[in-house]
Write a protein that holds these residues in place. Structure first.
Motif, mmCIF file in Angstrom:
data_model
loop_
_atom_site.group_PDB
_atom_site.id
_atom_site.type_symbol
_atom_site.label_atom_id
_atom_site.label_comp_id
_atom_site.label_asym_id
_atom_site.label_seq_id
_atom_site.Cartn_x
_atom_site.Cartn_y
_atom_site.Cartn_z
ATOM 1 N N GLU A 135 0.851 -1.191 -0.124
ATOM 2 C CA GLU A 135 -0.003 -0.113 -0.197
ATOM 3 C C GLU A 135 0.933 1.420 0.053
ATOM 4 N N ILE A 136 0.264 2.308 -0.750
ATOM 5 C CA ILE A 136 0.942 3.490 -0.632
ATOM 6 C C ILE A 136 0.025 4.393 -0.576
ATOM 7 N N ASP A 137 0.346 5.496 0.460
ATOM 8 C CA ASP A 137 -0.539 6.768 0.663
ATOM 9 C C ASP A 137 0.286 7.848 0.324
ATOM 10 N N THR A 138 -0.108 8.721 -0.754
ATOM 11 C CA THR A 138 0.701 9.662 -1.381
ATOM 12 C C THR A 138 -0.144 11.065 -1.487
ATOM 13 N N LYS A 139 0.400 11.978 -0.919
ATOM 14 C CA LYS A 139 -0.529 13.080 -0.858
ATOM 15 C C LYS A 139 0.272 14.553 -1.087
ATOM 16 N N PRO A 140 0.023 15.158 -2.197
ATOM 17 C CA PRO A 140 0.652 16.461 -2.418
ATOM 18 C C PRO A 140 0.001 17.730 -1.678
ATOM 19 N N GLU A 141 0.614 18.550 -0.904
ATOM 20 C CA GLU A 141 -0.151 19.580 -0.407
ATOM 21 C C GLU A 141 0.419 20.938 -1.004
#
Lengths: 254, 439
Positions: free
Chosen positions: B358-364
Motif C-alpha cells: 500500500e502507498i498513501d501519497t499526498k501533495p499539499e
C-alpha cells in the motif's frame, strides 16, 4: 531444398476478442526480403506482434513454423533467443535503464540460451564499436537510457543497431518508416541493407512504397482484411503506390 | 508500560550543564503532548503500533571494537570511502572508530565533548523549542539525546560552477548494537556550512546483530550564503530496527542543498524533512527512494517553506512496494506572501508490486504569492506491459526484465548523487536489494 525461415499457414489471430488475422499464409525463404503492404487496419502490425509473441494477441488457429520449429509454442524471450527480432513501430522509452547495459543483457541472454559464453563489457564494447562502424552510426545513443528522449529517427536507428548486434535469423520490421524524414529513412534503410544476407529473412511491414525504394524487396504481399490477397515482386509495390488498393478489391470482388 | 513511559525511562542521568535547561523545558512539553497519533494529520497514515510494546532501555556504550566495525561494514557491503568519519555506537561518540581529515575550516566534534565555551555555537539549535503536538519525537529527542555531532565547515570557497563531486566528504556513522533488551537511542546533529563552502555529507545507519532498536535522530542544518551541501542518507537498518528521523534545513541566499535518501529496510521508518528557503536564489533538491518489503513501513514527510522570492525547490521521490509493505509520501510546499518568483516542483511515482502492498501519497500546496511556478505529479502503478515486452522481445527472461525495470525506475533518482563512490554504493545497495524481490 533449403529450409524456409518462416512458414505461416492459415493463421487466425484476434486482439481483445476481435478477429484480425483471418487465414493468413506466407512463406519467407533464407535471404528473402518479403514486404507486407496493406491499407490501415488490414492486420499488418498484428502479424508483426503475433510473430514476436506480444501478450494480448491470441492465436485462434493455424500454424507458424520458424526454421522448422513451432514458433507459437515459445515465449517472447525464447523467440528472441531463437533468432527472431522485431523492430518496433513505436520503440518504448525505458528511463533508468542504460542502452548499452540493456543490449548486453539481451545479447548475453541469447548467448546463454545457445550455450555460448557471455561477453564481458570489454568484449561487448568491441563488438558494438564494430557494428556501429559498419552501420555508419555514431555512438551517442549508447550512453543514454533506452530510447529516452530519442527523436523518432534516433529510435528507429537504435532498433536497427540492436538488430545488428543481435544478428537475428528473422527480422520483422513493423512500419519502420513511420515518422521518419527522408534522411533518417535512408540511414535506417542503409542499415537494413547492410544486414541482408543469404542466411537471414526479413518481413518488412509498411504502409508506403517509399521505404521499398531503399529496401528493395524480393517479394511483395498485399494484406487485406487479415489475409494475403495478392503476391508479386517489387513492381506490385509501385503499382500500389500509384493506384492504391481499390483495384485489388475490385479484382477480388470479380 | 506505554511507549512514552518506556522512552522516558531511557533519559540520560547526567548531561552537560549547558544542555540541561532545554532538556527540562522539553520534558514539560513531552509530558503535556505525549507522542503523536493518527488523529494528527501528519501522522494519519503511520501508526506507532509497530514500535510499541517494548521495554526500551538505553543500550550499553563502548561495545564495538575497530575490528568489529570493519567486519560489520564489510558484511553490509559498505565500501571504504575516503574522507572523514565520525562514528556513534548506540548513540555515543566512539573516538576509536572516528577520524577527521585535516581539511582547512572543517571542525567536527561530538556534542558530549564540547566545553561550555564551544557549546555556544550549538546552543541556539539545542534550545529550539518543539512545542507542536505533532512533533513529540523532536521534543523527546532534545530530552533524550545522548550525543551527536557538531559539524562546522567554513572551508575553501568554491569557484562558481566547480563540481560538487570534489568537495570534502564527511561521514556520520550511527551503529546500533542492541543487547538482550530492546534499545532506544537518540542522537542530535548540528551542521553548519559557512559562506561559500562546499561539503559532501554521508549519513549512514548500520545495524549490528539481531534485536529490537528504536533510533530517534534529529539534525539541524544551516547553509549560509552561497554554500553547498550534498547530503546522502542511507539507513541500513536491521529487520527489527526503527528510525524516527527529522531533518530541519535552512537555506541562505544562493545556497544549494541536495539531499538523497535510500530506505530499504527496518520495521518503521519515518522521515520528516523540513526545508526553509530563507535566502533568495537558494536551491533545494530533495530526492528519495524507498523500496520496502516484508512488513516494512516507510514514511517520508517533506515540507518546503518558501519564505523569500526567487528560490527553487524540487522534490523527487520514487517507491517500489512489494509484499505487505507500506509507504507514505506527503510532500508539502508553502509559498509565503511575497515569495514571488518561486519555482517549486514535486513528483512522487510508485510501483506497486503486490496486491497487499500500500502507498498513501499526498501533495499539499499552499500558495500565498502570485508570480509562482508550482508543479506536482503523483503516480501509482504496476510495471508497464509495453516496457516488459520490449525487453523480453530482445531475449531477456521475464524475471530479469522485471528486475531491470524495477531497478531502473528508482535508479534515476540516485544518479544525481555528486560523489561517484557514494553514488555507486547507493546504486549497488538498491540493485542488490531488488535482486530477489518478486516483481
Amino acid at each position: 531444398m533449403t529450409q524456409n525461415i518462416l512458414e505461416i499457414k492459415d493463421l487466425h489471430a484476434s486482439v481483445e476478442g476481435k478477429q484480425i488475422l483471418k487465414g493468413l499464409t506466407l512463406t519467407v525463404a533464407p535471404g528473402e526480403v518479403a514486404a507486407i503492404m496493406g491499407p490501415n487496419g488490414a492486420g499488418k502490425s498484428t502479424l508483426a506482434n503475433v510473430l514476436a509473441g506480444r501478450p494480448g494477441y491470441t492465436v485462434d488457429s493455424g500454424s507458424v513454423s520458424y526454421l522448422g520449429q513451432d514458433l507459437l509454442a515459445l515465449e517472447a524471450d525464447e523467440r528472441a533467443c531463437a533468432g527472431v527480432f522485431l523492430a518496433f513501430q513505436y520503440p518504448v522509452e525505458i528511463p533508468g535503464v542504460n542502452n548499452t547495459y540493456f543490449l548486453r543483457a539481451a545479447l548475453n541472454a541469447q548467448r546463454r540460451s545457445r550455450d555460448e559464453e557471455e561477453l564481458d563489457s570489454m568484449a561487448f564494447l568491441k563488438l558494438v564499436r564494430a557494428r556501429l562502424k559498419a552501420l555508419h552510426i555514431t555512438d551517442d545513443l549508447l550512453h543514454r537510457a533506452v530510447n529516452e528522449g530519442f527523436s523518432g529517427g534516433e529510435k528507429k536507428r537504435n532498433e536497427v543497431f540492436q538488430m545488428a548486434v543481435l544478428e537475428p535469423r528473422l527480422a520483422i520490421l513493423d512500419e519502420t518508416d513511420s515518422g521518419l524524414d527522408i534522411d533518417a529513412l535512408k540511414i535506417v534503410a542503409d542499415g537494413v541493407n547492410e544486414l541482408r544476407s543469404s542466411e537471414r529473412g526479413f518481413v518488412v511491414v509498411t504502409h508506403y512504397q517509399r521505404l521499398l525504394d531503399h529496401i528493395v524487396p524480393d517479394t511483395v504481399h498485399v494484406l487485406m482484411d487479415g489475409r494475403i490477397v495478392k503476391s508479386g515482386t517489387s513492381d506490385l509495390a509501385l503499382r500500389l503506390e500509384k493506384e492504391g488498393y481499390a483495384w485489388i478489391q475490385e479484382e477480388l470482388a470479380a | 508500560m506505554s511507549l512514552i513511559e518506556a522512552l522516558l525511562s531511557t533519559a540520560p542521568d547526567a548531561t552537560a550543564g549547558w544542555w540541561q535547561p532545554s532538556r527540562e523545558a522539553h520534558r514539560v512539553i513531552v509530558e503535556r503532548h505525549g507522542l503523536p497519533d493518527r488523529r494528527q494529520e501528519n501522522w494519519k497514515y503511520t501508526a506507532l503500533r509497530p514500535i510499541e510494546g517494548h521495554r526500551y532501555q538505553a543500550p550499553e556504550q563502548g561495545v564495538l571494537q575497530p575490528e568489529d566495525l570493519a567486519e560489520l561494514l564489510d558484511a553490509n557491503g559498505v565500501p571504504q570511502l575516503t574522507g572523514s568519519r565520525i562514528t556513534f555506537v548506540n548513540g555515543h561518540y566512539a573516538p576509536a572508530l572516528s577520524h577527521v581529515d585535516d581539511v582547512a575550516g572543517l571542525k567536527v566534534r561530538a556534542l558530549s565533548q564540547l566545553g561550555d565555551a564551544e557549546a555556544a555555537s550549538a546552543s541556539a539549535e539545542l534550545a529550539t523549542e518543539f512545542s507542536r503536538p505533532d512533533e513529540g519525537f523532536a521534543a523527546l529527542n532534545t530530552l533524550l539525546a545522548s550525543d551527536g555531532v557538531l559539524l562546522e565547515f567554513s572551508g575553501t570557497t568554491h569557484a562558481d560552477g566547480q563540481d560538487m563531486a570534489t568537495a570534502p566528504v564527511v561521514e556520520l556513522l550511527f551503529v546500533d548494537v542492541p543487547g538482550a533488551t530492546p534499545a532506544a537511542t537518540a542522537v542530535r546533529n548540528i551542521i553548519k556550512i559557512g559562506p561559500g563552502a562546499s561539503l559532501s555529507l554521508l549519513e549512514r545507519y548500520v545495524s549490528a546483530g539481531e534485536g529490537v532498536a528504536l533510533i530517534n535522530s534529529l539534525s539541524q542544518v544551516e547553509l549560509e550564503a552561497k554554500s553547498r551541501l550534498s547530503h546522502v542518507r542511507l539507513p541500513l537498518l536491521g529487520e527489527e530496527r526503527s528510525l524516527i528521523s527529522r531533518l530541519d534545513v535552512r537555506l541562505g541566499e544562493g545556497s544549494d542543498y541536495r539531499c538523497f535518501g535510500l530506505d530499504l529496510s527496518g520495521t518503521l521508518v519515518r522521515h520528516d524533512l523540513n526545508v526553509a528557503m530563507v535566502g533568495r536564489d537558494a536551491q533545494a533538491s530533495l530526492n528519495g527512494v524507498y523500496a520496502p518489503r516484508g512488513k516494512t513501513h516507510i514514511d517520508n514527510h517533506v515540507a518546503v517553506d518558501h519564505r523569500v522570492p526567487d528560490a527553487v525547490s524540487s522534490q523527487a521521490f520514487k517507491g517500489v512496494l512489494s509484499e505487505r509493505s507500506r509507504g507514505v509520501f506527503n510532500g508539502k510546499v508553502v509559498v509565503q506572501e511575497g515569495a514571488d518568483g518561486t519555482d517549486a516542483s514535486q513528483s512522487n511515482a510508485n510501483l506497486l508490486l503486490s496486491p497487499d502492498a500500500e502507498i498513501d501519497t499526498k501533495p499539499e500546496l499552499e500558495i500565498y504569492a502570485d508570480d509562482v511556478k508550482c508543479a506536482h505529479g503523483t503516480t501509482v502503478g504496476a510495471l508497464s506491459g509495453d516496457q516488459l515486452f520490449y525487453l523480453t522481445a530482445r531475449g531477456i527472461p521475464e524475471v530479469e526484465a522485471r528486475r531491470m525495470l524495477t531497478t531502473g525506475f528508482c535508479r534515476e533518482v540516485l544518479e544525481g548523487i555528486p560523489v561517484e563512490s557514494v553514488r555507486d554504493h547507493a546504486i549497488s545497495l538498491l540493485t542488490d536489494h531488488l535482486q530477489d524481490i518478486q516483481a
